[in-house]
Design a protein around this motif. Structure first.
Motif, PDB file in Angstrom:
ATOM      1  N   GLU A 111       0.828  -1.209   0.000  1.00 10.76           N
ATOM      2  CA  GLU A 111       0.000   0.000   0.000  1.00 10.76           C
ATOM      3  C   GLU A 111       0.866   1.265   0.000  1.00 10.76           C
ATOM      4  O   GLU A 111       0.604   2.205  -0.764  1.00 10.76           O
ATOM      5  CB  GLU A 111      -0.929   0.004   1.208  1.00 10.76           C
ATOM      6  CG  GLU A 111      -1.826   1.242   1.259  1.00 10.76           C
ATOM      7  CD  GLU A 111      -2.762   1.261   2.450  1.00 10.76           C
ATOM      8  OE1 GLU A 111      -3.420   2.299   2.645  1.00 10.76           O
ATOM      9  OE2 GLU A 111      -2.817   0.254   3.188  1.00 10.76           O
ATOM     10  N   TYR A 112       1.905   1.286   0.833  1.00  2.91           N
ATOM     11  CA  TYR A 112       2.780   2.465   0.879  1.00  2.91           C
ATOM     12  C   TYR A 112       3.558   2.638  -0.422  1.00  2.91           C
ATOM     13  O   TYR A 112       3.764   3.764  -0.886  1.00  2.91           O
ATOM     14  CB  TYR A 112       3.740   2.377   2.059  1.00  2.91           C
ATOM     15  CG  TYR A 112       3.111   2.731   3.388  1.00  2.91           C
ATOM     16  CD1 TYR A 112       2.575   3.989   3.604  1.00  2.91           C
ATOM     17  CD2 TYR A 112       3.065   1.791   4.416  1.00  2.91           C
ATOM     18  CE1 TYR A 112       2.006   4.315   4.825  1.00  2.91           C
ATOM     19  CE2 TYR A 112       2.493   2.111   5.639  1.00  2.91           C
ATOM     20  CZ  TYR A 112       1.959   3.368   5.846  1.00  2.91           C
ATOM     21  OH  TYR A 112       1.389   3.692   7.048  1.00  2.91           O
ATOM     22  N   ASP A 114       2.608   1.650  -3.386  1.00  5.34           N
ATOM     23  CA  ASP A 114       1.656   1.988  -4.447  1.00  5.34           C
ATOM     24  C   ASP A 114       1.095   3.400  -4.304  1.00  5.34           C
ATOM     25  O   ASP A 114       1.101   4.192  -5.253  1.00  5.34           O
ATOM     26  CB  ASP A 114       0.497   0.975  -4.424  1.00  5.34           C
ATOM     27  CG  ASP A 114       0.218   0.402  -5.804  1.00  5.34           C
ATOM     28  OD1 ASP A 114       0.911   0.783  -6.765  1.00  5.34           O
ATOM     29  OD2 ASP A 114      -0.689  -0.437  -5.912  1.00  5.34           O
ATOM     30  N   ASN A 115       0.607   3.715  -3.108  1.00  9.39           N
ATOM     31  CA  ASN A 115      -0.094   4.980  -2.893  1.00  9.39           C
ATOM     32  C   ASN A 115       0.808   6.100  -2.380  1.00  9.39           C
ATOM     33  O   ASN A 115       0.419   7.269  -2.406  1.00  9.39           O
ATOM     34  CB  ASN A 115      -1.250   4.763  -1.915  1.00  9.39           C
ATOM     35  CG  ASN A 115      -2.272   3.787  -2.470  1.00  9.39           C
ATOM     36  OD1 ASN A 115      -2.536   3.777  -3.665  1.00  9.39           O
ATOM     37  ND2 ASN A 115      -2.825   2.940  -1.607  1.00  9.39           N
ATOM     38  N   GLY A 116       1.989   5.746  -1.908  1.00 11.61           N
ATOM     39  CA  GLY A 116       2.947   6.753  -1.503  1.00 11.61           C
ATOM     40  C   GLY A 116       2.998   7.002  -0.006  1.00 11.61           C
ATOM     41  O   GLY A 116       2.135   6.556   0.755  1.00 11.61           O
ATOM     42  N   GLN A 153       4.781  13.469  -1.401  1.00  8.72           N
ATOM     43  CA  GLN A 153       4.387  12.061  -1.482  1.00  8.72           C
ATOM     44  C   GLN A 153       5.297  11.320  -2.453  1.00  8.72           C
ATOM     45  O   GLN A 153       5.507  11.751  -3.590  1.00  8.72           O
ATOM     46  CB  GLN A 153       2.923  11.963  -1.957  1.00  8.72           C
ATOM     47  CG  GLN A 153       2.259  10.634  -1.657  1.00  8.72           C
ATOM     48  CD  GLN A 153       1.763  10.546  -0.213  1.00  8.72           C
ATOM     49  OE1 GLN A 153       2.176  11.332   0.638  1.00  8.72           O
ATOM     50  NE2 GLN A 153       0.904   9.584   0.056  1.00  8.72           N
ATOM     51  N   ARG A 155       6.280   7.588  -4.291  1.00  6.56           N
ATOM     52  CA  ARG A 155       5.725   6.282  -4.655  1.00  6.56           C
ATOM     53  C   ARG A 155       6.795   5.436  -5.333  1.00  6.56           C
ATOM     54  O   ARG A 155       7.708   5.960  -5.980  1.00  6.56           O
ATOM     55  CB  ARG A 155       4.534   6.436  -5.606  1.00  6.56           C
ATOM     56  CG  ARG A 155       3.381   7.225  -5.031  1.00  6.56           C
ATOM     57  CD  ARG A 155       2.293   7.455  -6.082  1.00  6.56           C
ATOM     58  NE  ARG A 155       1.722   6.208  -6.591  1.00  6.56           N
ATOM     59  CZ  ARG A 155       1.791   5.777  -7.852  1.00  6.56           C
ATOM     60  NH1 ARG A 155       2.425   6.518  -8.759  1.00  6.56           N
ATOM     61  NH2 ARG A 155       1.246   4.651  -8.214  1.00  6.56           N
ATOM     62  N   PRO A 157       5.913   2.351  -7.556  1.00  8.67           N
ATOM     63  CA  PRO A 157       4.947   1.392  -8.091  1.00  8.67           C
ATOM     64  C   PRO A 157       5.583   0.098  -8.599  1.00  8.67           C
ATOM     65  O   PRO A 157       4.937  -0.954  -8.587  1.00  8.67           O
ATOM     66  CB  PRO A 157       4.264   2.164  -9.229  1.00  8.67           C
ATOM     67  CG  PRO A 157       5.185   3.294  -9.552  1.00  8.67           C
ATOM     68  CD  PRO A 157       5.895   3.638  -8.296  1.00  8.67           C
ATOM     69  N   ALA A 160       5.967  -2.101  -5.611  1.00  8.65           N
ATOM     70  CA  ALA A 160       4.624  -2.591  -5.271  1.00  8.65           C
ATOM     71  C   ALA A 160       4.222  -3.731  -6.193  1.00  8.65           C
ATOM     72  O   ALA A 160       3.690  -4.757  -5.743  1.00  8.65           O
ATOM     73  CB  ALA A 160       3.611  -1.448  -5.361  1.00  8.65           C
ATOM     74  N   ARG A 164       3.341  -7.499  -5.172  1.00  7.55           N
ATOM     75  CA  ARG A 164       1.980  -7.932  -5.495  1.00  7.55           C
ATOM     76  C   ARG A 164       2.013  -9.194  -6.366  1.00  7.55           C
ATOM     77  O   ARG A 164       1.225 -10.124  -6.172  1.00  7.55           O
ATOM     78  CB  ARG A 164       1.218  -6.814  -6.201  1.00  7.55           C
ATOM     79  CG  ARG A 164      -0.264  -7.185  -6.459  1.00  7.55           C
ATOM     80  CD  ARG A 164      -1.037  -6.047  -7.076  1.00  7.55           C
ATOM     81  NE  ARG A 164      -1.235  -4.950  -6.139  1.00  7.55           N
ATOM     82  CZ  ARG A 164      -0.639  -3.776  -6.209  1.00  7.55           C
ATOM     83  NH1 ARG A 164       0.212  -3.516  -7.185  1.00  7.55           N
ATOM     84  NH2 ARG A 164      -0.891  -2.839  -5.317  1.00  7.55           N
TER      85      ARG A 164
END
Length: 529
Positions: A111-112, A114-116, A153, A155, A157, A160, A164
């Motif tokens: 989550e961190y 991906d969403n920052g 912020q 990120r 990805p 992530a 995932r």
């Protein structure tokens, strides 16, 4: 804390925190790094060591590095990579002692990533300091430049997506089967393939076969009885026994009765003797710890401690490596004395763990484009000199600085503590232990007390320097203490207030669970409910 409040145990919480720290503090650790831990499982009923320290590649020989023109293993770049051990270490802990699924413990990190998350000062400063180096590594440049401002912020990805994919492709079957499948995906599947491909293209030595051959392990602790407190450390492939050697030397002193200046002097002189033995004798080898911790040996070594600061660096056994003159290089070592993280957890059942994840720093090696993170540089701690316990050998563990701590009283876990800090780990954390156990300070007072350390040791990081009679002290020591230490011959550097040490600790005592954290420099928290 969220894991504990949702019914997870200390090991579930440590794993979730460990994976999250790889994301939110990439200047201090990452998936390409390693994790040693000491822990006590109530179900198992004994202290154990988790070795998530990867080994040197099969192709990493002294001859190979010499052929490439090196007298020391470089402090940056893919040549300094060992097998990434953190992922396998955390998975072994989760599988054997945790209760949560891999998907649940990885959810926070994903989550961190991906969403920052908001950029902290240390991350901004690390990228700013090494911007020129990062600019030369395409995937690192794309991820970290321009330098992100504090509070913005950030990120990742690609990271992530890597985690995932591991979660998705390991789904199905029992919890154990999922965790084992995740391990295979990392060490024998698509992650290993990407590491192999990247190292081959960049001139590295690490291969898919190296990853597939390695497994994290559980080992006995090495321990020392210090006045009824059983202090536990990793084996001598880590720096931990340095603490035990210092305790064995201090057994001959009234530590509680020393003045502040005497305390700093005596502890520093004991540290010099212990670190000289480390520099000569420690490694992934048969290290004579029984002798090094024996009363007879320490009586002899203790007699070398006088009223003045010693300039000697002489082990009681073995021989020291030959120092090599080398210029410092961008990105090498631990320039902040703390490019590492530390986690301590105790839960309602009494399970306790101390873990010191490190390596895979964002400026140590290029980001692997398909994975979103760089390899580690722990191989820089090997020597390219034959015949030493810490000489480079294929399949050997580097003699790491990482040193979590665990202490027992009445056979039960009593204290877990540690710190980032390279060669300062078995000084800063050690001083907190002494101030708590011998000098009567509570955990927070012991952590808050003015800190000090010496670099009168052979640095574990490229270019492997040595600074005789050096003593760094925080400016919060009184002028009288500093003047007395100078008069004893210590080469004093007065550092800013609240600048040395990153210690955290948890404790189970008197029917209470306690925690304390450092107020210095970086992000440290003590949380409980």
């Amino acid at each position: 804390m969220a894991v504990l409040e949702r019914g997870g145990n200390a090991f579930d919480a440590a794993v979730a925190a460990g994976f999250t720290l790889q994301v939110v503090e990439p200047h201090l650790n990452g998936p390409g790094g390693e994790v040693p831990a000491l822990f006590y499982s109530v179900d198992r009923g004994e202290p154990l060591t988790l070795c998530g320290q990867g080994v040197a590649p099969a192709a990493a020989t002294i001859e190979r590095f010499r052929e490439l023109g090196h007298d020391l293993i470089p402090g940056t770049g893919v040549l300094a990579a060992c097998v990434p051990g953190a992922f396998g270490g955390w998975l072994l802990l989760l599988q054997e002692f945790g209760t949560w699924s891999l998907e649940d413990v990885l959810a926070f990190a994903i989550e961190y990533a991906d969403n920052g998350f908001p950029v902290v000062g240390g991350l901004h400063l690390s990228i700013e300091r090494q911007a020129d180096l990062l600019a030369g590594w395409p995937a690192s440049r794309d991820l970290y430049l321009p330098v992100p401002e504090v509070g913005t912020q950030f990120r990742n990805p690609v990271l992530a997506a890597t985690y995932r994919r591991i979660v998705e492709e390991s789904a199905g079957g029992s919890r154990d089967a999922q965790i084992e499948r995740a391990r295979e995906l990392f060490y024998e599947g698509f992650v290993a393939d990407e590491i192999h491909r990247f190292c081959a293209a960049e001139g590295g030595l690490l291969t898919r076969a190296d990853l597939a051959a390695w497994r994290a392990t559980l080992e006995p602790v090495v321990s020392f009885d210090y006045g009824g407190t059983i202090v536990c450390k990793t084996g001598a492939w880590g720096a931990g026994p340095v603490a035990l050697q210092q305790l064995a030397l201090l057994d001959g002193f009234d530590v509680a009765g020393l003045s502040e200046a005497e305390f700093v002097h005596v502890v520093t002189e004991c540290a010099k003797l212990a670190f000289a033995d480390r520099d000569a004798l420690y490694g992934d080898a048969d290290v004579p710890l029984e002798t090094l911790l024996s009363r007879e040996y320490n009586d002899g070594r203790r007699a070398l401690i006088g009223a003045d600061a010693s300039s000697a660096h002489e082990p009681g056994m073995g021989r020291l490596p030959t120092l090599v003159h080398a210029e410092a290089m961008a990105g090498a070592g631990e320039p902040t004395h703390g490019d590492t993280v530390h986690v301590d957890v105790v839960d309602r059942w009494g399970n306790m763990i101390s873990a010191t994840p490190s390596g895979g720093w964002l400026y140590g090696s290029p980001v692997i484009p398909a994975l979103g993170w760089p390899l580690g540089t722990r191989a820089q701690m090997f020597w390219l000199e034959e015949g030493l316990p810490s000489s480079l050998r294929p399949g050997a563990r580097p003699r790491t600085t990482l040193s979590p701590g665990l202490a027992l009283r009445d056979g039960k876990p009593w204290l877990a503590w540690g710190t980032p800090g390279g060669d300062q780990q078995e000084q800063w954390a050690f001083h907190v232990f002494l101030r708590h156990v011998d000098r009567g300070l509570n955990l927070q007072e012991a952590i808050d007390a003015p800190e000090f350390h010496t670099d009168h040791l052979i640095s574990s990081f490229y270019p492997r320097g040595f600074v005789p009679r050096s003593l760094d002290v925080e400016g919060r020591f009184s002028h009288a203490v500093i003047d007395e230490l100078r008069a004893r011959g210590h080469e004093i550097t007065v550092d800013p207030d609240w600048s040395l040490g990153r210690v955290t600790a948890v404790q189970k005592a008197d029917g209470q669970l306690r925690a304390a954290a450092n107020p210095r420099g970086m992000q440290g928290y003590a949380i409980g409910r």
